[in-house]
Scaffold this active site. Structure first.
Site, PDB file in Angstrom:
ATOM      1  N   GLU A  14      62.066  66.541  26.420  1.00 34.14           N
ATOM      2  CA  GLU A  14      61.350  67.735  26.917  1.00 34.14           C
ATOM      3  C   GLU A  14      59.924  67.891  26.370  1.00 34.14           C
ATOM      4  OE1 GLU A  14      62.810  70.789  28.878  1.00 34.14           O
ATOM      5  OE2 GLU A  14      63.768  68.978  29.631  1.00 34.14           O
ATOM      6  N   VAL A  15      59.316  66.812  25.943  1.00 23.49           N
ATOM      7  CA  VAL A  15      57.932  66.927  25.452  1.00 23.49           C
ATOM      8  C   VAL A  15      56.914  66.736  26.568  1.00 23.49           C
ATOM      9  CG1 VAL A  15      58.389  66.256  23.057  1.00 23.49           C
ATOM     10  CG2 VAL A  15      57.851  64.502  24.736  1.00 23.49           C
ATOM     11  N   GLY A  16      57.395  66.251  27.737  1.00 20.54           N
ATOM     12  CA  GLY A  16      56.460  66.069  28.854  1.00 20.54           C
ATOM     13  C   GLY A  16      56.246  64.625  29.271  1.00 20.54           C
ATOM     14  N   THR A  18      57.792  62.838  31.525  1.00 14.79           N
ATOM     15  CA  THR A  18      57.790  62.664  32.986  1.00 14.79           C
ATOM     16  C   THR A  18      56.501  63.209  33.589  1.00 14.79           C
ATOM     17  OG1 THR A  18      60.198  62.792  33.014  1.00 14.79           O
ATOM     18  CG2 THR A  18      59.086  63.171  35.114  1.00 14.79           C
ATOM     19  N   LYS A  46      62.282  54.307  35.364  1.00 16.10           N
ATOM     20  CA  LYS A  46      63.085  55.071  34.404  1.00 16.10           C
ATOM     21  C   LYS A  46      64.343  54.227  34.200  1.00 16.10           C
ATOM     22  CE  LYS A  46      64.460  58.981  32.251  1.00 16.10           C
ATOM     23  NZ  LYS A  46      63.799  59.856  31.292  1.00 16.10           N
ATOM     24  N   ASP A  61      64.535  62.675  36.886  1.00 11.76           N
ATOM     25  CA  ASP A  61      63.212  62.131  36.563  1.00 11.76           C
ATOM     26  C   ASP A  61      62.735  61.168  37.650  1.00 11.76           C
ATOM     27  OD1 ASP A  61      63.127  63.648  34.314  1.00 11.76           O
ATOM     28  OD2 ASP A  61      62.924  61.989  32.901  1.00 11.76           O
ATOM     29  N   GLU A 122      59.452  54.905  31.551  1.00 11.86           N
ATOM     30  CA  GLU A 122      59.694  56.125  30.769  1.00 11.86           C
ATOM     31  C   GLU A 122      61.063  56.055  30.097  1.00 11.86           C
ATOM     32  OE1 GLU A 122      59.912  59.996  32.844  1.00 11.86           O
ATOM     33  OE2 GLU A 122      60.837  60.784  31.020  1.00 11.86           O
ATOM     34  N   GLY A 123      61.081  56.206  28.779  1.00 10.93           N
ATOM     35  CA  GLY A 123      62.343  56.234  28.039  1.00 10.93           C
ATOM     36  C   GLY A 123      63.107  57.528  28.302  1.00 10.93           C
ATOM     37  N   GLY A 125      64.538  60.787  26.299  1.00  7.18           N
ATOM     38  CA  GLY A 125      64.401  61.436  24.997  1.00  7.18           C
ATOM     39  C   GLY A 125      63.388  60.693  24.138  1.00  7.18           C
TER      40      GLY A 125
HETATM   41  N1  ATP Z   1      51.389  70.007  30.399  1.00  8.28           N
HETATM   42  C1  ATP Z   1      52.394  70.739  30.875  1.00  8.28           C
HETATM   43  N2  ATP Z   1      52.166  71.927  31.477  1.00  8.28           N
HETATM   44  C2  ATP Z   1      53.180  72.684  31.941  1.00  8.28           C
HETATM   45  N3  ATP Z   1      54.474  72.355  31.853  1.00  8.28           N
HETATM   46  C3  ATP Z   1      54.769  71.167  31.264  1.00  8.28           C
HETATM   47  C4  ATP Z   1      53.760  70.305  30.744  1.00  8.28           C
HETATM   48  N4  ATP Z   1      54.360  69.221  30.222  1.00  8.28           N
HETATM   49  C5  ATP Z   1      55.673  69.395  30.404  1.00  8.28           C
HETATM   50  N5  ATP Z   1      55.930  70.554  31.021  1.00  8.28           N
HETATM   51  C6  ATP Z   1      57.255  71.110  31.389  1.00  8.28           C
HETATM   52  O1  ATP Z   1      58.132  70.925  30.274  1.00  8.28           O
HETATM   53  C7  ATP Z   1      59.412  70.499  30.713  1.00  8.28           C
HETATM   54  C8  ATP Z   1      59.745  69.159  30.083  1.00  8.28           C
HETATM   55  O2  ATP Z   1      58.846  68.181  30.587  1.00  8.28           O
HETATM   56  P1  ATP Z   1      59.353  66.726  31.013  1.00  8.28           P
HETATM   57  O3  ATP Z   1      60.526  66.830  31.919  1.00  8.28           O
HETATM   58  O4  ATP Z   1      58.173  65.982  31.501  1.00  8.28           O
HETATM   59  O5  ATP Z   1      59.863  66.183  29.589  1.00  8.28           O
HETATM   60  P2  ATP Z   1      60.418  64.742  29.208  1.00  8.28           P
HETATM   61  O6  ATP Z   1      59.819  64.389  27.905  1.00  8.28           O
HETATM   62  O7  ATP Z   1      60.194  63.822  30.336  1.00  8.28           O
HETATM   63  O8  ATP Z   1      61.990  64.979  29.007  1.00  8.28           O
HETATM   64  P3  ATP Z   1      63.194  63.899  29.098  1.00  8.28           P
HETATM   65  O9  ATP Z   1      63.513  63.476  27.714  1.00  8.28           O
HETATM   66  O10 ATP Z   1      64.294  64.682  29.740  1.00  8.28           O
HETATM   67  O11 ATP Z   1      62.763  62.750  29.952  1.00  8.28           O
HETATM   68  C9  ATP Z   1      59.361  70.453  32.243  1.00  8.28           C
HETATM   69  O12 ATP Z   1      59.827  71.679  32.752  1.00  8.28           O
HETATM   70  C10 ATP Z   1      57.876  70.326  32.536  1.00  8.28           C
HETATM   71  O13 ATP Z   1      57.510  70.841  33.776  1.00  8.28           O
HETATM   72  C1  DSD Z   2      69.152  64.939  28.967  1.00 10.75           C
HETATM   73  C2  DSD Z   2      67.686  64.677  28.646  1.00 10.75           C
HETATM   74  N1  DSD Z   2      66.888  65.198  29.716  1.00 10.75           N
HETATM   75  C3  DSD Z   2      67.394  63.168  28.397  1.00 10.75           C
HETATM   76  C4  DSD Z   2      68.206  62.579  27.261  1.00 10.75           C
HETATM   77  C5  DSD Z   2      67.828  63.151  25.920  1.00 10.75           C
HETATM   78  C6  DSD Z   2      68.670  62.609  24.795  1.00 10.75           C
HETATM   79  C7  DSD Z   2      68.319  63.226  23.466  1.00 10.75           C
HETATM   80  C8  DSD Z   2      69.273  62.829  22.399  1.00 10.75           C
HETATM   81  C9  DSD Z   2      68.866  63.341  21.042  1.00 10.75           C
HETATM   82  O1  DSD Z   2      67.746  63.083  20.593  1.00 10.75           O
HETATM   83  O2  DSD Z   2      69.660  64.034  20.402  1.00 10.75           O
HETATM   84  N2  DSD Z   2      67.671  62.437  29.592  1.00 10.75           N
HETATM   85  C10 DSD Z   2      66.725  61.692  30.272  1.00 10.75           C
HETATM   86  O3  DSD Z   2      65.583  61.585  29.838  1.00 10.75           O
HETATM   87  O4  DSD Z   2      67.102  61.120  31.329  1.00 10.75           O
HETATM   88 MG    MG Z   3      61.542  62.768  31.515  1.00 13.27          MG
END
Ligand code: ATP
Ligand code: DSD
Ligand code: MG
Length: 256
Positions: A14-16, A18, A46, A61, A122-123, A125
């Site tokens: 969830e750091v962004g 994607t 992915k 994703d 893209e990994g 997490g």
């Molecule tokens: N720069 C940004 N501005 C606004 N919202 C953002 C921004 N970056 C990320 N977000 C929001 O934060 C949430 C997490 O972003 P994202 O899904 O890209 O994370 P991720 O690192 O790909 O997570 P995952 O581990 O699940 O692949 C999403 O709802 C996304 O829309």
């Molecule tokens: C469910 C999440 N959104 C993500 C997987 C995150 C695993 C995190 C595990 C951890 O660090 O504890 N899945 C994904 O990127 O497809």
């Molecule tokens: Mg992602």
């Protein structure tokens, strides 16, 4: 030499990743169309996604990368393994008795890197997330030989998370192209803290800061062109792509 691709990881889920990957795909596509980056096309991948019933789910994703990256690549070709439970891949796979075939994943990645296109992988997490009972996301990046782009949060706590991610990468011999601090206040109110965090990461991690990106409003659940432009203008492309000059994208229009 320009790179064949880059592996986008994060300091956490969830750091962004994607958002940043999709924004980069759209920006690089504009570069390719303008003849400013000598690759066939840009492709996203992915390798394993969790928390999605199918690659075409609007929340998956693979779906978001395609839609937000404005790509024609079908969502089904973007993800290799998709699991329903929103967990680390090893456990999501174990729950349905269908393990990730790690050797297949490495072979698939190498195939995708050999076609003359630029690969954005893209990994799931962060870097230390288990894909199988013996392999982490970090091992996949290492076995593919792709440099890392680390997406990190901009605020308090990010220095520790980012330096630990860099330390794991170094331990496994994975080159780190750079770090992106994503989600900075759009009005610049956190600028001083972001700059200080970037400096600490640069000094102790001995890594390049590839850029800082703002928190951008989503309209109807999707990012507007503003996001692609923020990514295009907010990244140092010589860090992300290799030898491309950082001003290569200046003046290149982002496609709708
Ligand atoms: N720069 C940004 N501005 C606004 N919202 C953002 C921004 N970056 C990320 N977000 C929001 O934060 C949430 C997490 O972003 P994202 O899904 O890209 O994370 P991720 O690192 O790909 O997570 P995952 O581990 O699940 O692949 C999403 O709802 C996304 O829309
Ligand atoms: C469910 C999440 N959104 C993500 C997987 C995150 C695993 C995190 C595990 C951890 O660090 O504890 N899945 C994904 O990127 O497809
Ligand atoms: Mg992602």
């Amino acid at each position: 030499m320009n790179r064949r691709g880059i592996f986008v990881t994060g300091t956490d889920t969830e750091v962004g990743k994607t958002c940043v990957t999709a924004g980069m795909a759209a920006a690089i596509r504009s570069m390719v169309a303008a003849g400013a980056f000598p690759v066939g096309d840009v492709r996203v991948w992915k390798p394993v996604q969790t928390g999605a019933a199918s690659p075409d789910d609007a929340g998956a994703d693979s779906f978001r990368l395609r839609a937000e990256g404005r790509l024609e690549q079908p969502a089904g070709s973007i993800a290799t393994f998709t699991y329903p439970d929103p967990l680390a891949p090893w456990m999501a796979a174990r729950r349905i008795g269908r393990p990730v075939d790690y050797a297949e994943l490495v072979a698939e990645g190498k195939r995708r890197m050999s076609g003359g296109d630029f690969l954005l992988a893209e990994g799931a997490g962060g870097l230390a997330v288990p894909l199988t009972e013996t392999k982490l996301v970090a091992h996949l990046a290492a076995d593919l030989g792709l440099p890392l782009l680390i997406v990190a949060r901009p605020g308090l706590g990010t220095v520790n998370h980012t330096l630990l991610t860099v330390a794991l990468a170094r331990q496994l011999g994975i080159p780190v192209a750079g770090v992106v601090l994503n989600g900075c206040a759009a009005d610049g109110s956190d600028r001083r803290a972001v700059e200080e965090n970037a400096e600490m990461i640069r000094v102790f991690g001995e890594v390049a800061i590839a850029g800082t990106l703002p928190r951008v409003e989503r309209k109807d659940g999707v990012f507007s062109r503003e996001w692609t432009e923020a990514v295009r203008d907010g990244l140092d492309w010589s860090v992300v792509l290799g030898e491309v000059q950082s001003d290569t994208l200046c003046g290149i229009r982002v496609e709708e």
